[in-house]
Scaffold this motif. Sequence first.
Motif, PDB file in Angstrom:
ATOM      1  N   HIS A  88      47.436  47.218  16.493  1.00 34.13           N
ATOM      2  CA  HIS A  88      47.654  47.711  15.363  1.00 34.13           C
ATOM      3  C   HIS A  88      48.612  47.038  14.342  1.00 34.13           C
ATOM      4  N   PHE A  89      49.415  46.273  14.953  1.00 34.13           N
ATOM      5  CA  PHE A  89      50.246  45.561  14.111  1.00 34.13           C
ATOM      6  C   PHE A  89      49.943  44.290  13.520  1.00 34.13           C
ATOM      7  N   VAL A  90      49.027  43.718  14.687  1.00 34.09           N
ATOM      8  CA  VAL A  90      48.332  42.501  14.274  1.00 34.09           C
ATOM      9  C   VAL A  90      47.129  42.812  12.998  1.00 34.09           C
ATOM     10  N   LYS A  91      46.650  43.887  13.100  1.00 33.38           N
ATOM     11  CA  LYS A  91      45.540  44.417  12.243  1.00 33.38           C
ATOM     12  C   LYS A  91      46.198  44.619  10.826  1.00 33.38           C
ATOM     13  N   ARG A  92      47.608  45.208  10.769  1.00 30.21           N
ATOM     14  CA  ARG A  92      48.307  45.331   9.660  1.00 30.21           C
ATOM     15  C   ARG A  92      48.897  44.087   9.016  1.00 30.21           C
ATOM     16  N   LEU A  93      49.101  43.359   9.809  1.00 30.27           N
ATOM     17  CA  LEU A  93      49.827  42.116   9.419  1.00 30.27           C
ATOM     18  C   LEU A  93      49.167  40.730   9.799  1.00 30.27           C
ATOM     19  N   PRO A  94      47.879  40.479   9.396  1.00 27.83           N
ATOM     20  CA  PRO A  94      47.011  39.621  10.011  1.00 27.83           C
ATOM     21  C   PRO A  94      47.553  38.011   9.602  1.00 27.83           C
ATOM     22  N   ASN A  95      48.390  38.002   8.450  1.00 28.00           N
ATOM     23  CA  ASN A  95      48.762  36.449   8.197  1.00 28.00           C
ATOM     24  C   ASN A  95      50.218  36.241   8.896  1.00 28.00           C
ATOM     25  N   GLU A  96      50.645  37.015   9.637  1.00 26.19           N
ATOM     26  CA  GLU A  96      52.037  36.872  10.185  1.00 26.19           C
ATOM     27  C   GLU A  96      52.000  36.366  11.543  1.00 26.19           C
ATOM     28  N   LYS A  97      53.005  35.835  12.009  1.00 26.59           N
ATOM     29  CA  LYS A  97      53.242  35.263  13.152  1.00 26.59           C
ATOM     30  C   LYS A  97      54.297  36.342  13.719  1.00 26.59           C
ATOM     31  N   ILE A  98      54.039  37.038  14.978  1.00 29.42           N
ATOM     32  CA  ILE A  98      54.573  38.166  15.512  1.00 29.42           C
ATOM     33  C   ILE A  98      54.692  37.980  17.039  1.00 29.42           C
ATOM     34  N   ILE A  99      56.106  38.436  17.206  1.00 27.78           N
ATOM     35  CA  ILE A  99      56.757  38.648  18.485  1.00 27.78           C
ATOM     36  C   ILE A  99      57.099  40.107  18.880  1.00 27.78           C
ATOM     37  N   ILE A 100      56.594  40.795  19.901  1.00 22.57           N
ATOM     38  CA  ILE A 100      57.003  42.064  20.215  1.00 22.57           C
ATOM     39  C   ILE A 100      57.528  41.770  21.643  1.00 22.57           C
ATOM     40  N   PHE A 101      58.472  42.532  22.106  1.00 17.39           N
ATOM     41  CA  PHE A 101      59.259  42.364  23.297  1.00 17.39           C
ATOM     42  C   PHE A 101      59.489  43.776  23.965  1.00 17.39           C
ATOM     43  N   ASP A 102      58.926  44.146  25.043  1.00 14.14           N
ATOM     44  CA  ASP A 102      59.370  45.169  25.774  1.00 14.14           C
ATOM     45  C   ASP A 102      60.610  44.760  26.690  1.00 14.14           C
ATOM     46  N   SER A 103      61.869  44.812  26.311  1.00 15.51           N
ATOM     47  CA  SER A 103      63.067  44.391  27.044  1.00 15.51           C
ATOM     48  C   SER A 103      63.217  45.097  28.552  1.00 15.51           C
ATOM     49  N   LEU A 104      62.584  46.336  28.514  1.00 12.20           N
ATOM     50  CA  LEU A 104      62.681  47.045  29.967  1.00 12.20           C
ATOM     51  C   LEU A 104      61.803  46.229  31.012  1.00 12.20           C
ATOM     52  N   ARG A 105      60.774  46.105  30.606  1.00 15.97           N
ATOM     53  CA  ARG A 105      59.657  45.425  31.519  1.00 15.97           C
ATOM     54  C   ARG A 105      59.607  44.057  31.217  1.00 15.97           C
ATOM     55  N   LYS A 106      60.121  43.355  30.611  1.00 17.58           N
ATOM     56  CA  LYS A 106      60.322  41.907  30.302  1.00 17.58           C
ATOM     57  C   LYS A 106      58.708  41.604  29.997  1.00 17.58           C
ATOM     58  N   LEU A 107      58.091  42.383  29.128  1.00 20.71           N
ATOM     59  CA  LEU A 107      56.760  42.104  28.662  1.00 20.71           C
ATOM     60  C   LEU A 107      56.512  41.780  27.357  1.00 20.71           C
ATOM     61  N   LEU A 108      56.074  40.509  26.901  1.00 23.52           N
ATOM     62  CA  LEU A 108      56.201  40.011  25.543  1.00 23.52           C
ATOM     63  C   LEU A 108      54.903  39.836  24.964  1.00 23.52           C
ATOM     64  N   PHE A 109      54.525  40.130  23.690  1.00 23.62           N
ATOM     65  CA  PHE A 109      53.513  39.879  23.118  1.00 23.62           C
ATOM     66  C   PHE A 109      53.688  39.093  21.907  1.00 23.62           C
ATOM     67  N   ALA A 110      52.754  37.862  21.657  1.00 24.15           N
ATOM     68  CA  ALA A 110      52.983  36.788  20.772  1.00 24.15           C
ATOM     69  C   ALA A 110      51.677  36.367  19.924  1.00 24.15           C
ATOM     70  N   ASN A 111      51.780  36.665  18.596  1.00 25.56           N
ATOM     71  CA  ASN A 111      50.670  36.455  17.952  1.00 25.56           C
ATOM     72  C   ASN A 111      50.972  35.210  16.917  1.00 25.56           C
ATOM     73  N   SER A 112      50.312  34.106  16.865  1.00 27.94           N
ATOM     74  CA  SER A 112      50.824  32.876  16.060  1.00 27.94           C
ATOM     75  C   SER A 112      49.788  32.953  14.628  1.00 27.94           C
ATOM     76  N   GLY A 113      49.078  33.990  14.390  1.00 28.61           N
ATOM     77  CA  GLY A 113      48.084  34.113  13.456  1.00 28.61           C
ATOM     78  C   GLY A 113      46.791  33.860  13.461  1.00 28.61           C
ATOM     79  N   LYS A 114      46.501  32.858  14.751  1.00 28.92           N
ATOM     80  CA  LYS A 114      45.192  32.632  15.161  1.00 28.92           C
ATOM     81  C   LYS A 114      45.003  32.920  16.558  1.00 28.92           C
ATOM     82  N   TYR A 115      46.182  32.968  17.454  1.00 26.64           N
ATOM     83  CA  TYR A 115      45.856  33.159  18.742  1.00 26.64           C
ATOM     84  C   TYR A 115      46.892  34.414  19.153  1.00 26.64           C
TER      85      TYR A 115
END
Length: 244
Positions: free
Chosen positions: A159-186
């Motif tokens: 949802h956030f990659v689609k809304r912010l397609p040109n941004e570099k994004i990191i979303i971190f679930d600190s409870l599970r230590k699960l991280l999503f990273a988006n460089s804009g291309k990957y």
Amino acid sequence: MQTIYYDGTFEGFLTLLYRYVHQQIPIDEIIIKNSRLHSSELDLFSFQISTEIETAKKYYKYLSSKLPKEVFRKIYLYYLCDSAEIEDALMRVLRQSYENPSIWYTLDLDIVKLNNAERMFRREKHRWLGFLRFTELPNKVLFAKFEPKFNVLPKLWFHFVKRLPNEKIIIFDSLRKLLFANSGKYSRLLWADGFEVEISSEIDTFITLWQRYFKDIAIPERLSYERQRNRLPLRFRRFLSEFT
């Protein structure tokens, strides 16, 4: 009672199902714990299941051939409902479904438990679509940290990659230590034990602006903490800029 731990990965979840459903190991006297949510203190009455990648792949393929398509698609969703602790209910239903596939469409108590967990998961996901807050780090990366009740990040990031397609994004679930990273291309979803980022208003001035806006629009005479808590539970607030 014996406590059985699995490592919190989807492959570990499938390995667990294979052991106790496909191999028909008794499940009446066990308690199942996700070690991402519970520290695994092993003793004489506990056991850590070793994740077997190839076994998980084969069992997932087996389930795809045995279950109705709409049910098979929910196996991953049931895994994401980790804090609901529905593993034992899913095991019992899977065992019965081999002989009685129609059980998935009944009001069996375990089916009701699975359906309730699914509804709570979708509600939690919907809430975080509105509550997740991003902070711009010095390297121009948009960073968001949260601790959802369920493992919603795998169903949330697109949802956030689609809304912010040109941004570099990191979303971190600190409870599970699960991280999503988006460089804009990957894009990549990974376990990130030990990952931490400290956020302050000095890093992103929009935090201060959010707090000032929140304070200025308030009407003190109509302030109701009870209604505020009902609409915005306390567990969300420490991740919202306007409350920090």
